[in-house]
Design a protein around this motif. Structure first.
Motif, short mmCIF file in Angstrom:
data_model
loop_
_atom_site.label_atom_id
_atom_site.label_comp_id
_atom_site.label_asym_id
_atom_site.label_seq_id
_atom_site.Cartn_x
_atom_site.Cartn_y
_atom_site.Cartn_z
N SER A 119 12.96 6.46 11.76
CA SER A 119 14.04 5.96 10.89
C SER A 119 13.43 5.53 9.55
CB SER A 119 14.69 4.75 11.55
OG SER A 119 13.80 3.65 11.52
N GLY A 120 14.28 5.30 8.57
CA GLY A 120 13.80 4.86 7.25
C GLY A 120 12.99 3.57 7.33
N GLY A 121 13.46 2.64 8.13
CA GLY A 121 12.77 1.36 8.25
C GLY A 121 11.39 1.54 8.87
N GLN A 122 11.32 2.44 9.86
CA GLN A 122 10.02 2.70 10.50
C GLN A 122 9.09 3.40 9.51
OE1 GLN A 122 11.60 4.86 13.85
NE2 GLN A 122 11.41 3.09 15.20
N LYS A 123 9.62 4.36 8.75
CA LYS A 123 8.79 5.05 7.76
C LYS A 123 8.20 4.06 6.77
CE LYS A 123 11.22 9.44 7.73
NZ LYS A 123 12.23 10.24 7.07
N GLN A 124 9.04 3.12 6.32
CA GLN A 124 8.54 2.17 5.33
C GLN A 124 7.48 1.26 5.95
OE1 GLN A 124 7.82 2.10 2.46
NE2 GLN A 124 9.52 1.37 1.20
N ARG A 125 7.62 0.92 7.22
CA ARG A 125 6.58 0.10 7.87
C ARG A 125 5.27 0.88 7.99
NH1 ARG A 125 8.68 -2.11 13.17
NH2 ARG A 125 10.39 -0.60 13.08
N VAL A 126 5.37 2.19 8.24
CA VAL A 126 4.16 3.02 8.26
C VAL A 126 3.53 3.03 6.87
CG1 VAL A 126 3.22 5.34 8.59
CG2 VAL A 126 4.98 4.49 10.15
N ALA A 127 4.38 3.16 5.85
CA ALA A 127 3.85 3.18 4.48
C ALA A 127 3.11 1.88 4.17
CB ALA A 127 4.99 3.42 3.48
N ILE A 128 3.62 0.77 4.69
CA ILE A 128 2.94 -0.51 4.47
C ILE A 128 1.60 -0.53 5.23
CG2 ILE A 128 3.06 -3.02 4.83
CD1 ILE A 128 6.13 -2.77 4.39
N ALA A 129 1.61 -0.03 6.48
CA ALA A 129 0.36 0.02 7.25
C ALA A 129 -0.66 0.90 6.53
CB ALA A 129 0.63 0.55 8.66
N ARG A 130 -0.18 2.02 6.00
CA ARG A 130 -1.08 2.93 5.30
C ARG A 130 -1.71 2.25 4.08
NH1 ARG A 130 1.23 8.26 2.47
NH2 ARG A 130 2.33 6.60 1.36
N CYS A 131 -0.89 1.48 3.40
CA CYS A 131 -1.38 0.74 2.23
C CYS A 131 -2.42 -0.30 2.66
CB CYS A 131 -0.17 0.11 1.54
SG CYS A 131 -0.58 -0.97 0.20
N LEU A 132 -2.12 -1.01 3.76
CA LEU A 132 -3.04 -2.06 4.25
C LEU A 132 -4.37 -1.48 4.71
CD1 LEU A 132 -0.53 -4.23 6.31
CD2 LEU A 132 -1.67 -4.89 4.18
N ALA A 133 -4.36 -0.20 5.13
CA ALA A 133 -5.58 0.41 5.66
C ALA A 133 -6.70 0.43 4.63
CB ALA A 133 -5.27 1.83 6.14
N MET A 134 -6.35 0.39 3.36
CA MET A 134 -7.37 0.37 2.31
C MET A 134 -7.83 -1.05 1.99
SD MET A 134 -8.23 3.38 1.64
CE MET A 134 -9.04 3.42 0.03
N GLN A 135 -7.34 -2.01 2.74
CA GLN A 135 -7.67 -3.43 2.52
C GLN A 135 -7.51 -3.85 1.05
OE1 GLN A 135 -11.50 -2.87 4.52
NE2 GLN A 135 -10.78 -4.37 6.02
N PRO A 136 -6.31 -3.66 0.52
CA PRO A 136 -6.09 -3.99 -0.88
C PRO A 136 -6.13 -5.50 -1.10
CG PRO A 136 -3.99 -3.53 0.18
CD PRO A 136 -5.06 -3.25 1.20
N GLU A 137 -6.42 -5.88 -2.33
CA GLU A 137 -6.39 -7.31 -2.66
C GLU A 137 -5.01 -7.73 -3.14
OE1 GLU A 137 -9.51 -8.15 -5.45
OE2 GLU A 137 -10.96 -7.06 -4.22
N VAL A 138 -4.27 -6.74 -3.62
CA VAL A 138 -2.91 -7.02 -4.08
C VAL A 138 -2.05 -5.80 -3.76
CG1 VAL A 138 -3.66 -6.42 -6.43
CG2 VAL A 138 -1.47 -7.53 -6.13
N ILE A 139 -0.81 -6.05 -3.40
CA ILE A 139 0.10 -4.93 -3.14
C ILE A 139 1.31 -5.02 -4.07
CG2 ILE A 139 1.46 -3.69 -1.40
CD1 ILE A 139 -0.17 -4.94 0.77
#
Ligand code: ADP
Ligand code: MG
Length: 357
Positions: free
Chosen positions: A143-163
Motif C-alpha cells: 500500500s502507499g503507506g507501506q511504500k512510504q515506510r520502506v522509503a523511510i527505512a531506505r533513507c535511514l539505511a545510510m545513517q543520515p544526520e538529517v532527513i
C-alpha cells in the motif's frame, strides 16, 4: 548543523522570463531539531529542501553544513547527500527490487557495506518501520503507506544526520497517513534532526520543535509551534494557520442534487483528513433537509473545518428568516449526533450551526 544565509533561487522559464521563488532565506538548524515547513502551495517549500541538498542548486547565498560550505566549487555532493537524506511525496522506490533490496542498495553500492551486514541492518530497519514480514516482496504489492515506510527505512539505511521530508503523506489515502506519521514521530523521539514540509497541521504542532512559515520567498515567521499556531505575529501567518476550509451548497428546490452534495461532502472530509466524520455529516444533512429545514428554499448549506481547532460544522442558512426554524419535536435524532447546536440570527437571515465530532 546547518546555517543558511541569504539563500535565493531564481528559475528561468523557457520563454526567458524569470521567477524568483526563494528571495532571502536565513536560518540556523541545530542537531535534534524537528522543523516543520508550512505555507501556501507554490511558496517554495520544496524548492528550499531541494536547494539544501543541492538537487536543485540555489542561485545565491550560502549553506554551511557541519562547518563546510557545500556550495563551494568541487564540494563532494554525494558525500553530503549521504548525511542529508530525503524522503519524497512519491516514494521513489526501485520497483524491480524487493523491499529489502531497496533498503540494502545504497549501503552496499555507496558505503560498500558487506552484503550480510547490509541485510541484517536492512531487516532491523524494516522491523523498526513495522514491515519485516514484507522484506521479500516487491513494492508493487504494498500500500502507499507501506511504500512510504520502506522509503523511510531506505533513507535511514545510510545513517543520515538529517532527513528532509517533502510532504511525505500527501500522496497517501487518508487511512494510511497515520502509520507514516507515527514512524516520523518515533524518529523525532529518538532525536533525529528533521525538516518536514507538511500540510498536516496537527502533526506539525505536536512533533516540531520549531515551525517555519514560508511565504513570498521568505521564512516569513518562525517560532515554536505554540507561538506560530496560538499567537502568530504576522497577518499572513495568522490567516494561514487559522484558515477555515469550506464547501458551499445552494439548495434551490426539488431538483437539488442531493447525491452530488453527498459525494462532495465525502470528498471534503477526505481532503481535510476528517473521513471519520463524513457519515455523520451526510446523515445530518439528510436529516435536516428532509426534516426541520425541508420547507426552507432557497437555503445555503456549508460544511466548514478548521485544521487548527479541528472544529467541523454544518451551517444551514436561510435569508430573511428571523426566528429559528427548528422545532423541538423533530430534533431528537439530530441532537443525538451533534456536539452542539447553535441557532443565531445573522445580518441577512438566520443560521443553524451543527457542530460535529
Ligand atoms: P511549494 O513546495 O511550496 O508548493 P515549490 O517549491 O514546488 O512550492 O514551487 C515554488 C514555485 O516555483 C512555483 O511557482 C513553481 O511553479 C516554481 N517552480 C518549481 N520548480 C520549478 C522549475 N524546475 N522550473 C520553473 N519553476 C519552478
Ligand atoms: Mg512542494
Amino acid at each position: 548543523m546547518i546555517t543558511v544565509s541569504h539563500l535565493s533561487k531564481t528559475y528561468i522559464n523557457p520563454d526567458g522570463s524569470q521567477l524568483t521563488v526563494l528571495k532571502d532565506i536565513n536560518c540556523e538548524i541545530q542537531p535534534g531539531e524537528v522543523i516543520s515547513l508550512i505555507g501556501p502551495s507554490g511558496t517554495g517549500k520544496s524548492t528550499f529542501l531541494r536547494a539544501l541538498n543541492l538537487l536543485d542548486p540555489p542561485t545565491g547565498g550560502s549553506i554551511i553544513f557541519n562547518g563546510e560550505d557545500i556550495l563551494q566549487k568541487g564540494y563532494p555532493v554525494h558525500k553530503m547527500r549521504q548525511k542529508m537524506g530525503m524522503v519524497f511525496q512519491s516514494f521513489n522506490l526501485f520497483d524491480h527490487m524487493t523491499v529489502l533490496e531497496n533498503v540494502m542498495y545504497a549501503p552496499c553500492k555507496i558505503k560498500k557495506t558487506p552484503l550480510e551486514k547490509a541485510r541484517e541492518e536492512g531487516l532491523q530497519l524494516l522491523r523498526k518501520v513495522g514491515l519485516a514480514e514484507k522484506a521479500d516482496v516487491y513494492p508493487s504489492s504494498l500500500s502507499g503507506g507501506q511504500k512510504q515506510r520502506v522509503a523511510i527505512a531506505r533513507c535511514l539505511a545510510m545513517q543520515p544526520e538529517v532527513i528532509l521530508f517533502d510532504e511525505p503523506t500527501s500522496a497517501l489515502d487518508p487511512t494510511m497517513v497515520g502509520e507514516v506519521l507515527s514512524v516520523i514521530r518515533q524518529l523525532a523521539k529518538e532525536g533525529m534532526t528533521m525538516l518536514i514540509v507538511t500540510h498536516e497541521m496537527k502533526f506539525a504542532r505536536d512533533v516540531s520543535t520549531r515551525i517555519f512559515f514560508m511565504y513570498d520567498g521568505y521564512i516569513h515567521e518562525d517560532g515554536t509551534p505554540k507561538q506560530i499556531f496560538e499567537n502568530p505575529k504576522r497577518s499572513a501567518t495568522k490567516a494561514f494557520v487559522q484558515r477555515i476550509r469550506k464547501e458551499v451548497f445552494e439548495v434551490d428546490g426539488n431538483e437539488f442534487d442531493f447525491l452530488d452534495m453527498e459525494s462532495r461532502i465525502r470528498q471534503f472530509c477526505i481532503k481535510y483528513n476528517i473521513a471519520a466524520k463524513s457519515d455523520k455529516a451526510v446523515d445530518l444533512c439528510q436529516l435536516m433537509l428532509s426534516g426541520p429545514m425541508a420547507s426552507y428554499v432557497p437555503m445555503t448549506v456549508r460544511i466548514t473545518h478548521s485544521e487548527l481547532s479541528e472544529d467541523t460544522a454544518l451551517d444551514f442558512m436561510v435569508e430573511g428568516l428571523e426566528t429559528s426554524p427548528l422545532k423541538e419535536a423533530k430534533m431528537q435524532e439530530i441532537r443525538n449526533q451533534c456536539r452542539e447546536i447553535v441557532e443565531e440570527p445573522t445580518s441577512r437571515g438566520f443560521r443553524v450551526k451543527l457542530r460535529i465530532d
